[in-house]
Design an enzyme around this catalytic site. Structure first.
Site, PDB file in Angstrom:
ATOM      1  N   ASP A   1     -25.018  15.102 -27.105  1.00 16.41           N
ATOM      2  CA  ASP A   1     -23.889  15.890 -27.651  1.00 16.41           C
ATOM      3  C   ASP A   1     -24.365  16.707 -28.865  1.00 16.41           C
ATOM      4  OD1 ASP A   1     -21.015  14.277 -26.619  1.00 16.41           O
ATOM      5  OD2 ASP A   1     -22.940  13.281 -26.418  1.00 16.41           O
TER       6      ASP A   1
ATOM      7  N   THR B   1     -18.399  12.427 -22.079  1.00 13.84           N
ATOM      8  CA  THR B   1     -19.522  11.654 -22.642  1.00 13.84           C
ATOM      9  C   THR B   1     -19.603  10.262 -22.007  1.00 13.84           C
ATOM     10  OG1 THR B   1     -19.296  12.885 -24.687  1.00 13.84           O
ATOM     11  CG2 THR B   1     -20.575  10.881 -24.817  1.00 13.84           C
TER      12      THR B   1
HETATM   13  N1  LIG Z   1      -6.377   9.663 -25.553  1.00  8.58           N
HETATM   14  C1  LIG Z   1      -6.862  10.702 -24.894  1.00  8.58           C
HETATM   15  N2  LIG Z   1      -6.123  11.310 -23.945  1.00  8.58           N
HETATM   16  C2  LIG Z   1      -6.615  12.362 -23.264  1.00  8.58           C
HETATM   17  N3  LIG Z   1      -7.851  12.879 -23.445  1.00  8.58           N
HETATM   18  C3  LIG Z   1      -8.618  12.306 -24.377  1.00  8.58           C
HETATM   19  C4  LIG Z   1      -8.182  11.196 -25.145  1.00  8.58           C
HETATM   20  N4  LIG Z   1      -9.182  10.857 -25.973  1.00  8.58           N
HETATM   21  C5  LIG Z   1     -10.189  11.714 -25.751  1.00  8.58           C
HETATM   22  N5  LIG Z   1      -9.843  12.603 -24.798  1.00  8.58           N
HETATM   23  C6  LIG Z   1     -10.589  13.715 -24.277  1.00  8.58           C
HETATM   24  O1  LIG Z   1     -10.847  13.493 -22.903  1.00  8.58           O
HETATM   25  C7  LIG Z   1     -12.110  14.032 -22.596  1.00  8.58           C
HETATM   26  C8  LIG Z   1     -12.651  13.352 -21.387  1.00  8.58           C
HETATM   27  O2  LIG Z   1     -11.780  13.625 -20.346  1.00  8.58           O
HETATM   28  P1  LIG Z   1     -12.085  13.164 -18.900  1.00  8.58           P
HETATM   29  O3  LIG Z   1     -11.217  13.922 -17.977  1.00  8.58           O
HETATM   30  O4  LIG Z   1     -13.553  13.205 -18.663  1.00  8.58           O
HETATM   31  O5  LIG Z   1     -11.627  11.652 -18.936  1.00  8.58           O
HETATM   32  S1  LIG Z   1     -12.244  10.391 -18.171  1.00  8.58           S
HETATM   33  O6  LIG Z   1     -13.419   9.935 -18.910  1.00  8.58           O
HETATM   34  O7  LIG Z   1     -12.535  10.775 -16.784  1.00  8.58           O
HETATM   35  O8  LIG Z   1     -11.185   9.374 -18.208  1.00  8.58           O
HETATM   36  C9  LIG Z   1     -12.925  13.783 -23.820  1.00  8.58           C
HETATM   37  O9  LIG Z   1     -13.936  14.765 -23.889  1.00  8.58           O
HETATM   38  P2  LIG Z   1     -15.397  14.352 -24.408  1.00  8.58           P
HETATM   39  O10 LIG Z   1     -15.186  13.714 -25.749  1.00  8.58           O
HETATM   40  O11 LIG Z   1     -16.057  15.680 -24.501  1.00  8.58           O
HETATM   41  O12 LIG Z   1     -15.994  13.445 -23.403  1.00  8.58           O
HETATM   42  C10 LIG Z   1     -11.920  13.886 -24.954  1.00  8.58           C
HETATM   43  O13 LIG Z   1     -11.907  15.119 -25.605  1.00  8.58           O
HETATM   44 MG   LIG Z   2     -16.158  13.414 -27.324  1.00  7.35          MG
HETATM   45 MG   LIG Z   3     -17.616  16.333 -25.667  1.00  5.76          MG
END
Ligand SMILES: Nc1ncnc2c1ncn2[C@@H]1O[C@H](COP(=O)(O)OS(=O)(=O)O)[C@@H](OP(=O)(O)O)[C@H]1O
Ligand SMILES: [Mg+2]
Ligand SMILES: [Mg+2]
Ligand SMILES: [Mg+2]
Length: 375
Positions: free
Chosen positions: A52, A148
């Protein structure tokens, strides 16, 4: 389309995302095969890795080099924990990864630095991506590693780069290093759940990109160091699916229940007449799956206390729209990328569909499900 508008910016963005994908592939491989210390928890308990920070530094540095150091970049990561004394070995690793990646810039038709970057230059490159966006001017929007959790688990993730001008997303580039290039590959690979360790080269990994108003979106395979593929890369047009019968449609949603309400989505799916099981995929690869016609619907219902960030959506939303799809909030309103780092005013969730007919059904089903869940 206003012909060549932003073509230079798009050209640079695509190449830089290719570089970032190459960086991520290397780090992910090491992360999975060794137990090295490359992952940290952030204050909100989410994860951040060497990849990242390294992608943010690399993309920040390359964009400034190619387009001018005045550019505004909004991105997810900061240097708070990385610059602490106890993180010195982690920082040293980031510096190495960034320099290794920048040294390969010419492989992508770009120019890297004349000298290796020092730790403080790498920290500067990360922290210069701290704009807050807004409705005036031009802002680059970067999620260095989206998904991530998927990245750490050896699964799907994406590098997402967009450009907003006057509050509108004008360019969207999505690097998906574990996305199978062949049709329907995502479904097949997600069933086998073993994407990374034995990736068949040439079959996995792509960069998708588009320009606002082009009504077109393209996909390029990743260029691996040990392969014959060289820049300029070949691109093929991608297009959303033509399926409009809900019974035949595939819907995607986040893997983690904490990121999207799976049971509410199941209710909406039932109300809309969807019959297939959800395809749970990490990251913005869900948008990629709609844009390239492998799935028809993406539903996301975060908890009401969570505010969606622009970098989690900008590139993916434009890709779906230009590939022929429709994306709105759950009330049917356009997403507003002009209000800073958050998607302000978002009504309940996000619905992306391959076409208008499915989208109307889904929005109707959200209303029906909402009313019955609030009875
Ligand atoms: N509580 C909550 N609700 C919704 N979304 C959130 C939440 N917390 C974090 N994030 C954001 O979700 C990103 C990851 O989304 P995904 O669609 O990959 O989710 S999952 O891992 O498949 O469940 C993730 O992106 P990355 O941090 O870049 O991985 C976050 O920005
Ligand atoms: Mg993140
Ligand atoms: Mg990210
Ligand atoms: Mg993200």
């Amino acid at each position: 389309m206003e012909n060549d508008e932003f073509s230079e910016e798009l050209n640079v963005a695509v190449r830089v995302v290719h570089m970032a994908c190459s960086l991520c592939e290397k780090v992910q491989k090491q992360l999975i095969s060794t137990n090295s210390d490359q992952v940290r928890s952030k204050d909100d308990d989410s994860l951040v890795t060497v990849a990242d920070w390294s992608v943010q530094a690399t993309v920040g540095w390359m964009l400034a080099k190619a387009l001018g150091s005045h550019i505004s970049i909004v991105a997810e990561e900061d240097t708070k924990s990385l610059s602490r004394p106890e993180s010195s070995s982690l920082l040293a690793r980031v510096v190495d990864v960034v320099n290794e990646c920048l040294a390969e810039a010419t492989r992508f038709g770009l120019q890297g630095p004349d000298n290796v970057l020092s730790a403080s230059q790498v920290l500067d490159a990360i922290s210069r991506c701290s704009s807050i966006g807004g409705h005036t001017g031009r802002h680059w929007v970067l999620d260095p590693v989206d998904g991530t959790l998927g990245f750490v688990r050896g699964d799907q993730y994406a590098v997402a780069l967009a450009m907003i001008d006057g509050g509108d997303v004008k360019i969207g580039v999505l690097g998906c290093p574990n996305y199978p290039v062949k049709d329907d590959g995502l479904k097949k690979y997600s069933q086998q759940n073993l994407i990374l360790l034995n990736k068949p080269s040439g079959e996995v990994g792509c960069v998708m990109y588009t320009r606002k108003g082009s009504r077109k979106a393209w996909m390029q395979p990743l260029i691996h160091r040990d392969e014959t593929l060289e820049w300029p890369n070949s691109a093929k047009l991608i297009r959303v699916s033509s399926i409009s019968n809900p019974a035949l449609a595939t819907f995607c949603e986040p893997v983690e229940k904490s990121n999207s309400d799976h049971s509410f989505a199941a209710g909406v799916a039932c109300n809309a007449g969807l019959r297939k099981k959800p395809l749970r995929v990490y990251s913005m690869v869900k948008y990629a799956a709609i844009a390239r016609g492998e799935a028809e619907i993406y539903m996301r219902f975060a908890s009401s206390s969570y505010k969606e960030k622009i970098w989690d959506h900008a590139a993916g939303v434009l890709l779906v729209q230009e590939a022929g799809g429709v994306v709105t909030d759950a009330g049917g309103h356009s997403l507003d990328f002009s209000k800073g780092i958050y998607l302000e005013g978002l009504d309940r969730g996000i619905i992306a569909c391959s076409g208008r007919q499915l989208h109307e059904k889904l929005i109707g089903a959200v209303y029906a499900s909402w009313e019955s869940s609030n009875l």
